[in-house]
Design a protein around this motif. Sequence first.
Motif, PDB file in Angstrom:
ATOM      1  N   ILE A   1      37.642  47.830  41.683  1.00 16.09           N
ATOM      2  CA  ILE A   1      37.045  46.562  41.270  1.00 16.09           C
ATOM      3  C   ILE A   1      38.184  45.656  40.817  1.00 16.09           C
ATOM      4  O   ILE A   1      39.011  46.060  39.995  1.00 16.09           O
ATOM      5  CB  ILE A   1      36.047  46.772  40.112  1.00 16.09           C
ATOM      6  CG1 ILE A   1      34.933  47.718  40.551  1.00 16.09           C
ATOM      7  CG2 ILE A   1      35.496  45.433  39.630  1.00 16.09           C
ATOM      8  CD1 ILE A   1      34.065  48.205  39.424  1.00 16.09           C
ATOM      9  N   THR A   2      38.227  44.453  41.355  1.00 13.60           N
ATOM     10  CA  THR A   2      39.249  43.481  40.951  1.00 13.60           C
ATOM     11  C   THR A   2      38.553  42.321  40.253  1.00 13.60           C
ATOM     12  O   THR A   2      37.631  41.721  40.804  1.00 13.60           O
ATOM     13  CB  THR A   2      40.039  42.966  42.169  1.00 13.60           C
ATOM     14  OG1 THR A   2      40.643  44.084  42.819  1.00 13.60           O
ATOM     15  CG2 THR A   2      41.118  41.976  41.759  1.00 13.60           C
ATOM     16  N   LEU A   3      38.986  42.054  39.019  1.00 12.53           N
ATOM     17  CA  LEU A   3      38.428  40.959  38.220  1.00 12.53           C
ATOM     18  C   LEU A   3      39.380  39.782  38.294  1.00 12.53           C
ATOM     19  O   LEU A   3      40.564  39.913  37.964  1.00 12.53           O
ATOM     20  CB  LEU A   3      38.268  41.406  36.765  1.00 12.53           C
ATOM     21  CG  LEU A   3      37.505  42.716  36.549  1.00 12.53           C
ATOM     22  CD1 LEU A   3      37.570  43.120  35.086  1.00 12.53           C
ATOM     23  CD2 LEU A   3      36.081  42.585  37.018  1.00 12.53           C
TER      24      LEU A   3
ATOM     25  N   PHE B   1      34.589  38.710  40.956  1.00 12.02           N
ATOM     26  CA  PHE B   1      35.132  40.051  41.139  1.00 12.02           C
ATOM     27  C   PHE B   1      34.845  40.541  42.542  1.00 12.02           C
ATOM     28  O   PHE B   1      33.959  40.026  43.225  1.00 12.02           O
ATOM     29  CB  PHE B   1      34.587  41.033  40.095  1.00 12.02           C
ATOM     30  CG  PHE B   1      33.093  41.217  40.134  1.00 12.02           C
ATOM     31  CD1 PHE B   1      32.519  42.227  40.890  1.00 12.02           C
ATOM     32  CD2 PHE B   1      32.268  40.394  39.395  1.00 12.02           C
ATOM     33  CE1 PHE B   1      31.147  42.406  40.914  1.00 12.02           C
ATOM     34  CE2 PHE B   1      30.897  40.559  39.403  1.00 12.02           C
ATOM     35  CZ  PHE B   1      30.331  41.572  40.166  1.00 12.02           C
TER      36      PHE B   1
ATOM     37  N   ASP C   1      45.037  38.909  37.615  1.00 13.17           N
ATOM     38  CA  ASP C   1      43.901  39.733  38.025  1.00 13.17           C
ATOM     39  C   ASP C   1      43.969  41.093  37.348  1.00 13.17           C
ATOM     40  O   ASP C   1      45.060  41.616  37.081  1.00 13.17           O
ATOM     41  CB  ASP C   1      43.904  39.953  39.541  1.00 13.17           C
ATOM     42  CG  ASP C   1      43.650  38.677  40.325  1.00 13.17           C
ATOM     43  OD1 ASP C   1      43.373  37.635  39.708  1.00 13.17           O
ATOM     44  OD2 ASP C   1      43.726  38.753  41.568  1.00 13.17           O
TER      45      ASP C   1
END
Length: 80
Positions: free
Chosen positions: A13-15, A2, A26
Amino acid sequence: MFTIEHEFDTTVITLVDEGPAPLKEDVTVSAFEDCVTVSQFDPRRDAEVTVTLSMAQLRDLSAALDLPEGVYRIARPEER
Protein backbone atom coordinates in the motif's frame (compact mmCIF):
# COMPACT_ATOMS: atom_id res chain seq x y z
CA MET A 1 -4.69 9.11 -2.20
CA PHE A 2 -3.36 5.56 -1.97
CA THR A 3 -2.63 2.58 -4.15
CA ILE A 4 -2.86 -1.15 -3.39
CA GLU A 5 -0.79 -3.76 -5.22
CA HIS A 6 -0.81 -7.51 -4.60
CA GLU A 7 2.55 -9.16 -5.28
CA PHE A 8 3.71 -12.77 -4.88
CA ASP A 9 4.40 -12.69 -1.13
CA THR A 10 3.18 -9.26 -0.03
CA THR A 11 0.51 -6.62 -0.33
CA VAL A 12 1.95 -3.13 -0.90
CA ILE A 13 0.00 0.00 0.00
CA THR A 14 1.44 3.38 -0.98
CA LEU A 15 0.09 6.48 0.76
CA VAL A 16 0.51 9.70 -1.21
CA ASP A 17 0.39 13.01 0.68
CA GLU A 18 -2.05 15.43 -0.93
CA GLY A 19 -3.01 18.96 -0.02
CA PRO A 20 -1.20 22.21 0.58
CA ALA A 21 2.59 22.29 0.66
CA PRO A 22 4.82 21.27 2.29
CA LEU A 23 4.01 17.71 1.38
CA LYS A 24 5.66 14.66 2.94
CA GLU A 25 7.27 11.84 0.96
CA ASP A 26 5.14 8.82 0.00
CA VAL A 27 4.75 6.12 2.65
CA THR A 28 4.94 2.48 1.59
CA VAL A 29 3.32 -0.19 3.76
CA SER A 30 4.26 -3.79 2.89
CA ALA A 31 2.24 -6.55 4.55
CA PHE A 32 3.97 -9.92 4.70
CA GLU A 33 2.82 -13.15 6.34
CA ASP A 34 4.77 -12.51 9.56
CA CYS A 35 5.37 -8.74 9.68
CA VAL A 36 4.52 -5.35 8.24
CA THR A 37 7.07 -2.78 7.11
CA VAL A 38 6.51 0.96 6.85
CA SER A 39 9.00 2.86 4.66
CA GLN A 40 9.48 6.50 3.75
CA PHE A 41 12.27 8.41 2.03
CA ASP A 42 13.99 10.83 4.42
CA PRO A 43 15.43 13.74 2.41
CA ARG A 44 17.56 14.89 5.37
CA ARG A 45 19.40 11.55 5.36
CA ASP A 46 18.99 11.02 1.61
CA ALA A 47 17.92 7.45 2.43
CA GLU A 48 14.89 5.25 2.84
CA VAL A 49 13.89 4.65 6.47
CA THR A 50 12.03 1.42 7.29
CA VAL A 51 10.27 0.30 10.45
CA THR A 52 9.28 -3.37 10.88
CA LEU A 53 6.29 -4.29 13.04
CA SER A 54 5.42 -7.79 14.20
CA MET A 55 1.81 -8.86 13.75
CA ALA A 56 1.29 -8.40 17.53
CA GLN A 57 2.62 -4.83 17.35
CA LEU A 58 0.34 -4.14 14.39
CA ARG A 59 -2.70 -5.42 16.33
CA ASP A 60 -1.73 -3.21 19.28
CA LEU A 61 -1.30 -0.18 17.00
CA SER A 62 -4.69 -0.80 15.43
CA ALA A 63 -6.34 -0.99 18.86
CA ALA A 64 -4.45 2.06 20.17
CA LEU A 65 -5.83 4.30 17.45
CA ASP A 66 -9.31 4.00 19.03
CA LEU A 67 -8.41 4.25 22.73
CA PRO A 68 -7.92 7.21 25.08
CA GLU A 69 -4.59 7.99 26.75
CA GLY A 70 -3.39 5.23 29.07
CA VAL A 71 -1.48 1.95 29.35
CA TYR A 72 -3.08 -1.18 27.91
CA ARG A 73 -2.39 -4.86 27.33
CA ILE A 74 -4.58 -6.74 24.87
CA ALA A 75 -5.31 -10.27 26.04
CA ARG A 76 -4.21 -12.73 23.40
CA PRO A 77 -6.41 -15.79 22.80
CA GLU A 78 -3.86 -18.02 24.56
CA GLU A 79 -4.02 -15.75 27.67
CA ARG A 80 -7.78 -16.03 28.17
